[in-house]
Design an enzyme around this catalytic site. Structure first.
Site, PDB file in Angstrom:
ATOM      1  N   CYS A  45       3.365  11.863  23.575  1.00 21.91           N
ATOM      2  CA  CYS A  45       1.999  11.990  23.048  1.00 21.91           C
ATOM      3  C   CYS A  45       1.978  11.846  21.535  1.00 21.91           C
ATOM      4  O   CYS A  45       1.215  11.066  20.983  1.00 21.91           O
ATOM      5  CB  CYS A  45       1.404  13.334  23.470  1.00 21.91           C
ATOM      6  SG  CYS A  45      -0.207  13.634  22.742  1.00 21.91           S
ATOM      7  N   CYS A  50      -0.639   9.221  22.861  1.00 19.03           N
ATOM      8  CA  CYS A  50      -2.019   9.592  22.490  1.00 19.03           C
ATOM      9  C   CYS A  50      -2.323   9.530  20.998  1.00 19.03           C
ATOM     10  O   CYS A  50      -3.339   8.958  20.602  1.00 19.03           O
ATOM     11  CB  CYS A  50      -2.338  11.017  22.946  1.00 19.03           C
ATOM     12  SG  CYS A  50      -1.421  11.594  24.357  1.00 19.03           S
ATOM     13  N   LYS A  53      -1.836   6.051  19.291  1.00 15.96           N
ATOM     14  CA  LYS A  53      -2.806   5.183  19.970  1.00 15.96           C
ATOM     15  C   LYS A  53      -4.208   5.423  19.416  1.00 15.96           C
ATOM     16  O   LYS A  53      -4.935   4.491  19.087  1.00 15.96           O
ATOM     17  CB  LYS A  53      -2.731   5.461  21.483  1.00 15.96           C
ATOM     18  CG  LYS A  53      -3.677   4.700  22.369  1.00 15.96           C
ATOM     19  CD  LYS A  53      -5.040   5.313  22.567  1.00 15.96           C
ATOM     20  CE  LYS A  53      -5.115   6.743  22.986  1.00 15.96           C
ATOM     21  NZ  LYS A  53      -4.782   7.026  24.369  1.00 15.96           N
ATOM     22  N   TYR A 179      -5.054   2.798  32.105  1.00 14.92           N
ATOM     23  CA  TYR A 179      -5.442   3.293  30.781  1.00 14.92           C
ATOM     24  C   TYR A 179      -4.807   2.478  29.648  1.00 14.92           C
ATOM     25  O   TYR A 179      -5.464   2.074  28.698  1.00 14.92           O
ATOM     26  CB  TYR A 179      -4.887   4.707  30.571  1.00 14.92           C
ATOM     27  CG  TYR A 179      -5.543   5.863  31.231  1.00 14.92           C
ATOM     28  CD1 TYR A 179      -6.463   6.647  30.545  1.00 14.92           C
ATOM     29  CD2 TYR A 179      -5.188   6.252  32.517  1.00 14.92           C
ATOM     30  CE1 TYR A 179      -7.005   7.781  31.113  1.00 14.92           C
ATOM     31  CE2 TYR A 179      -5.741   7.381  33.100  1.00 14.92           C
ATOM     32  CZ  TYR A 179      -6.645   8.139  32.392  1.00 14.92           C
ATOM     33  OH  TYR A 179      -7.184   9.263  32.957  1.00 14.92           O
ATOM     34  N   GLU A 183      -6.739   0.223  26.860  1.00 16.57           N
ATOM     35  CA  GLU A 183      -6.792   0.728  25.484  1.00 16.57           C
ATOM     36  C   GLU A 183      -6.150  -0.262  24.508  1.00 16.57           C
ATOM     37  O   GLU A 183      -6.695  -0.533  23.433  1.00 16.57           O
ATOM     38  CB  GLU A 183      -6.100   2.093  25.407  1.00 16.57           C
ATOM     39  CG  GLU A 183      -6.893   3.154  26.159  1.00 16.57           C
ATOM     40  CD  GLU A 183      -6.296   4.552  26.110  1.00 16.57           C
ATOM     41  OE1 GLU A 183      -7.027   5.507  26.378  1.00 16.57           O
ATOM     42  OE2 GLU A 183      -5.084   4.690  25.812  1.00 16.57           O
ATOM     43  N   HIS A 438     -32.014  15.763  20.121  1.00 15.60           N
ATOM     44  CA  HIS A 438     -32.659  14.471  19.918  1.00 15.60           C
ATOM     45  C   HIS A 438     -32.520  14.012  18.471  1.00 15.60           C
ATOM     46  O   HIS A 438     -32.677  14.836  17.566  1.00 15.60           O
ATOM     47  CB  HIS A 438     -34.148  14.601  20.278  1.00 15.60           C
ATOM     48  CG  HIS A 438     -34.842  13.296  20.308  1.00 15.60           C
ATOM     49  ND1 HIS A 438     -34.610  12.352  21.290  1.00 15.60           N
ATOM     50  CD2 HIS A 438     -35.746  12.757  19.448  1.00 15.60           C
ATOM     51  CE1 HIS A 438     -35.364  11.293  21.043  1.00 15.60           C
ATOM     52  NE2 HIS A 438     -36.063  11.512  19.942  1.00 15.60           N
ATOM     53  N   GLU A 443     -28.078  13.408  25.165  1.00 15.74           N
ATOM     54  CA  GLU A 443     -29.260  14.037  25.774  1.00 15.74           C
ATOM     55  C   GLU A 443     -29.657  13.350  27.080  1.00 15.74           C
ATOM     56  O   GLU A 443     -30.355  13.933  27.913  1.00 15.74           O
ATOM     57  CB  GLU A 443     -30.452  14.071  24.804  1.00 15.74           C
ATOM     58  CG  GLU A 443     -31.044  12.722  24.486  1.00 15.74           C
ATOM     59  CD  GLU A 443     -32.222  12.802  23.514  1.00 15.74           C
ATOM     60  OE1 GLU A 443     -33.061  13.702  23.682  1.00 15.74           O
ATOM     61  OE2 GLU A 443     -32.290  11.958  22.600  1.00 15.74           O
TER      62      GLU A 443
HETATM   63  P1  NDP Z   1      -1.305   3.212  35.311  1.00 16.66           P
HETATM   64  O1  NDP Z   1      -0.430   3.637  36.407  1.00 16.66           O
HETATM   65  O2  NDP Z   1      -2.545   3.950  35.004  1.00 16.66           O
HETATM   66  O3  NDP Z   1      -1.689   1.686  35.470  1.00 16.66           O
HETATM   67  C1  NDP Z   1      -0.744   0.707  35.735  1.00 16.66           C
HETATM   68  C2  NDP Z   1      -1.460  -0.598  35.945  1.00 16.66           C
HETATM   69  O4  NDP Z   1      -0.522  -1.644  36.094  1.00 16.66           O
HETATM   70  C3  NDP Z   1      -2.332  -0.584  37.185  1.00 16.66           C
HETATM   71  O5  NDP Z   1      -3.473  -1.346  36.905  1.00 16.66           O
HETATM   72  C4  NDP Z   1      -1.431  -1.285  38.216  1.00 16.66           C
HETATM   73  O6  NDP Z   1      -2.167  -1.970  39.188  1.00 16.66           O
HETATM   74  C5  NDP Z   1      -0.708  -2.282  37.345  1.00 16.66           C
HETATM   75  N1  NDP Z   1       0.603  -2.637  37.847  1.00 16.66           N
HETATM   76  C6  NDP Z   1       1.568  -1.813  38.300  1.00 16.66           C
HETATM   77  N2  NDP Z   1       2.660  -2.505  38.662  1.00 16.66           N
HETATM   78  C7  NDP Z   1       2.388  -3.811  38.435  1.00 16.66           C
HETATM   79  C8  NDP Z   1       3.097  -5.016  38.622  1.00 16.66           C
HETATM   80  N3  NDP Z   1       4.325  -5.013  39.105  1.00 16.66           N
HETATM   81  N4  NDP Z   1       2.498  -6.177  38.304  1.00 16.66           N
HETATM   82  C9  NDP Z   1       1.232  -6.170  37.810  1.00 16.66           C
HETATM   83  N5  NDP Z   1       0.496  -5.063  37.616  1.00 16.66           N
HETATM   84  C10 NDP Z   1       1.064  -3.890  37.923  1.00 16.66           C
HETATM   85  O7  NDP Z   1      -0.315   3.177  34.073  1.00 16.66           O
HETATM   86  P2  NDP Z   1      -0.493   3.112  32.539  1.00 16.66           P
HETATM   87  O8  NDP Z   1       0.794   2.541  32.104  1.00 16.66           O
HETATM   88  O9  NDP Z   1      -1.742   2.461  32.090  1.00 16.66           O
HETATM   89  O10 NDP Z   1      -0.615   4.650  32.133  1.00 16.66           O
HETATM   90  C11 NDP Z   1       0.279   5.621  32.636  1.00 16.66           C
HETATM   91  C12 NDP Z   1      -0.357   6.968  32.657  1.00 16.66           C
HETATM   92  O11 NDP Z   1      -0.425   7.475  31.346  1.00 16.66           O
HETATM   93  C13 NDP Z   1      -1.793   6.991  33.150  1.00 16.66           C
HETATM   94  O12 NDP Z   1      -1.909   7.070  34.526  1.00 16.66           O
HETATM   95  C14 NDP Z   1      -2.337   8.208  32.486  1.00 16.66           C
HETATM   96  O13 NDP Z   1      -2.086   9.288  33.307  1.00 16.66           O
HETATM   97  C15 NDP Z   1      -1.561   8.289  31.206  1.00 16.66           C
HETATM   98  N6  NDP Z   1      -2.364   7.822  30.063  1.00 16.66           N
HETATM   99  C16 NDP Z   1      -3.496   8.497  29.718  1.00 16.66           C
HETATM  100  C17 NDP Z   1      -4.260   8.080  28.667  1.00 16.66           C
HETATM  101  C18 NDP Z   1      -5.500   8.798  28.312  1.00 16.66           C
HETATM  102  O14 NDP Z   1      -5.689   9.916  28.767  1.00 16.66           O
HETATM  103  N7  NDP Z   1      -6.379   8.205  27.513  1.00 16.66           N
HETATM  104  C19 NDP Z   1      -3.889   6.922  27.865  1.00 16.66           C
HETATM  105  C20 NDP Z   1      -2.700   6.274  28.324  1.00 16.66           C
HETATM  106  C21 NDP Z   1      -1.981   6.719  29.377  1.00 16.66           C
HETATM  107  P3  NDP Z   1      -2.711  -1.276  40.557  1.00 16.66           P
HETATM  108  O15 NDP Z   1      -3.976  -0.578  40.188  1.00 16.66           O
HETATM  109  O16 NDP Z   1      -2.929  -2.445  41.451  1.00 16.66           O
HETATM  110  O17 NDP Z   1      -1.631  -0.366  41.015  1.00 16.66           O
END
Ligand code: NDP
Length: 463
Positions: A45, A50, A53, A179, A183, A438, A443
């Site tokens: 983080c 976080c 980022k 996410y 982002e 407001h 709101e």
């Molecule tokens: P996520 O697991 O959220 O997303 C991974 C993405 O990659 C999904 O869209 C998935 O598709 C895709 N994917 C997975 N494997 C492959 C592949 N082999 N080929 C192509 N696409 C693929 O992971 P992130 O890395 O974005 O984030 C990890 C975690 O970190 C989040 O779940 C969250 O909990 C945390 N996080 C929170 C944030 C916040 O609170 N603002 C910011 C950043 C991270 P599919 O949907 O089809 O599985």
């Protein structure tokens, strides 16, 4: 269990959000605590998640603010963004936070090992060549990003690398629809790169409310991001001139100077000695824990991303705190994973708490849905084609608000307050009798008078 024969009451592996919180609170309760950290104090983080980022999101937001200012009478002169100075300033701030995290532990009276720790048996850890015995071992080792298993994947970067790029790429091909993908697509686009984002499914942000997913896709496209669904990279080739050629499903190619894989994260459990000590891991390598964060070995616990449940910093903090209170403070408690508010710092941000509409209909049978889409006041003068979306999902029977969702400026800031109301079980009538502030966007959440639709459980609706 007596502390006799143990060097420490608690040995924490990993000084990220969850580990640091557990260590500090346990030490405050009088426990003898040691912490091992092999890389960054503050963990993902603070160092590669976080915090940096959000600083980079803020940097990207200026691009839009300069544009918007014209409509308010400002003449905006030449604009140039110096990537190197953003990264240097960000690094300085992260180094400061890093030191704060280390000092927090030391000031709390914890013994700090700046070394990798591995588990030898349910009460023994090997750290810096030393065998240390602890009554309780806490695994708080976090997670790390993974690349897909395709040819040339090593030519791409992951989020860990994105924070240290020497220069801003001209074009970034973001792969993924979670996410991190969303982002960083916004960060790179705001800072002037051309961005293409590929998601393999039909609509990104799987698991979020569908109105968030569709509305955010429209907004990101309107802000110039080339967002392509049903698309994926199959192979990456590096050309002699250093450029990358990404081969896509269906045979098309994209030339780019940066492929960014945001394709998920895995728990950092490899080589920790967990399985040999008898700790059960799931198929992704996550430590399997019960509601008290206890693994299959009674003296070994885990919190945060290493358990791969709700991978959010505030959850790791809450779990670490609750565990320390339970084990050492005489105040047993657990961390609820229900109604956890979360924000995506996309362009524009999105935030949510509680049930998505479809999920709520399944859970409650029938829900009343209130949705509004509007042009935010700022854009009446800025001229930028932006729209916000706000939505409440209400259990029809009890009239409790069970979900709140938003895409629009300050969504994260607004959702935090709504999360309290939703967690307290506020009804739609409670929202309605709340006087709005407001003029604000927030709101709208207390003036949603007309029901947009009723949604029923799929099986029930089909009858
Ligand atoms: P996520 O697991 O959220 O997303 C991974 C993405 O990659 C999904 O869209 C998935 O598709 C895709 N994917 C997975 N494997 C492959 C592949 N082999 N080929 C192509 N696409 C693929 O992971 P992130 O890395 O974005 O984030 C990890 C975690 O970190 C989040 O779940 C969250 O909990 C945390 N996080 C929170 C944030 C916040 O609170 N603002 C910011 C950043 C991270 P599919 O949907 O089809 O599985």
């Amino acid at each position: 269990m007596s502390s006799a024969g143990f060097d420490y009451d608690l040995f924490v592996i990993g000084a990220g959000s969850g580990g640091t919180r557990a260590a500090r609170i346990a030490a405050g309760h009088g426990a003898r605590v040691a912490v091992a950290e092999e890389r960054f104090f503050g963990g993902t983080c603070v160092n590669i998640g976080c915090v940096p980022k959000k600083l980079m999101v803020m940097a990207a937001d200026f691009a839009h603010a300069f544009e918007d200012a014209r409509g308010f009478g400002w003449s905006v002169g030449e604009r140039r963004h110096d990537w190197a100075s953003l990264i240097a300033n960000k690094d300085r701030e992260i180094a400061r936070l890093n030191g704060i995290y280390r000092d927090l532990l030391k000031n709390a009276g914890c013994t700090v090992f700046e070394a990798r720790a591995t588990i030898l048996d349910p009460h023994t850890v090997l750290v810096g060549g030393e065998r240390v015995r602890a009554r309780v071992i806490l695994v708080a080792a976090g997670g790390r990003p993974v690349r897909p298993d395709i040819e040339g994947a090593g030519h791409g970067i992951v989020s860990d690398d994105a924070f240290y790029l020497k220069a801003r790429p001209r074009h970034v091909l973001v792969v993924g629809g979670g996410y991190i993908a969303v982002e960083f697509a916004g960060i790179f686009a705001g800072l002037g790169a051309a961005v293409t984002q590929l998601y393999r499914g039909t609509l990104f942000l799987r698991g979020f409310d569908d109105d968030i997913r569709t509305h955010l896709a429209e907004e990101m496209r309107a802000s110039g991001i080339d967002l392509r669904f049903g698309s994926d990279v199959t192979r990456i080739e590096k050309r002699a001139d250093g450029m990358l050629c990404a081969h896509l499903l269906g045979g098309a190619t994209i030339d780019t100077d940066c492929v960014f894989f945001a394709t998920g994260r895995v728990p950092n459990t490899a080589g920790l000695g967990l399985e040999a000590a008898g700790v059960r891991l799931d198929e992704k390598g996550a430590v399997i824990v019960d509601a008290d964060q206890r693994s299959s070995v009674p003296s070994i616990y885990a919190v945060g991303d290493v358990t791969d449940q709700l991978n959010l910093t505030p959850i790791a903090l809450a779990e670490g705190h609750a565990l320390a209170d339970t084990l050492f403070g005489g105040r047993p408690r657990r961390t609820s994973h229900e109604n956890v508010a979360t924000a995506i710092f996309s362009p524009p941000p999105a935030a949510t708490v509680g049930f998505a509409e479809a999920e709520a209909a399944e859970q409650f049978g029938a829900v009343d849905v209130y949705v509004t889409r509007f042009k935010p006041m700022r854009h009446t003068l800025s001229g930028r084609a932006r729209r916000s979306m706000m939505k409440l999902v209400v259990d029809q029977a009890s009239q409790r608000v069970v979900g709140a969702h938003m895409v629009g400026e300050d969504a994260g800031e607004i959702m935090q307050g709504l999360a309290i109301a939703v967690n307290m079980g506020a009804s739609k009538a409670d929202f309605d009798r709340t006087i709005g502030i407001h003029p604000t966007a927030a709101e709208e959440f207390v003036t949603l008078r007309t029901r947009t639709r009723e949604t029923r459980r799929v099986a029930a609706a089909a009858q």
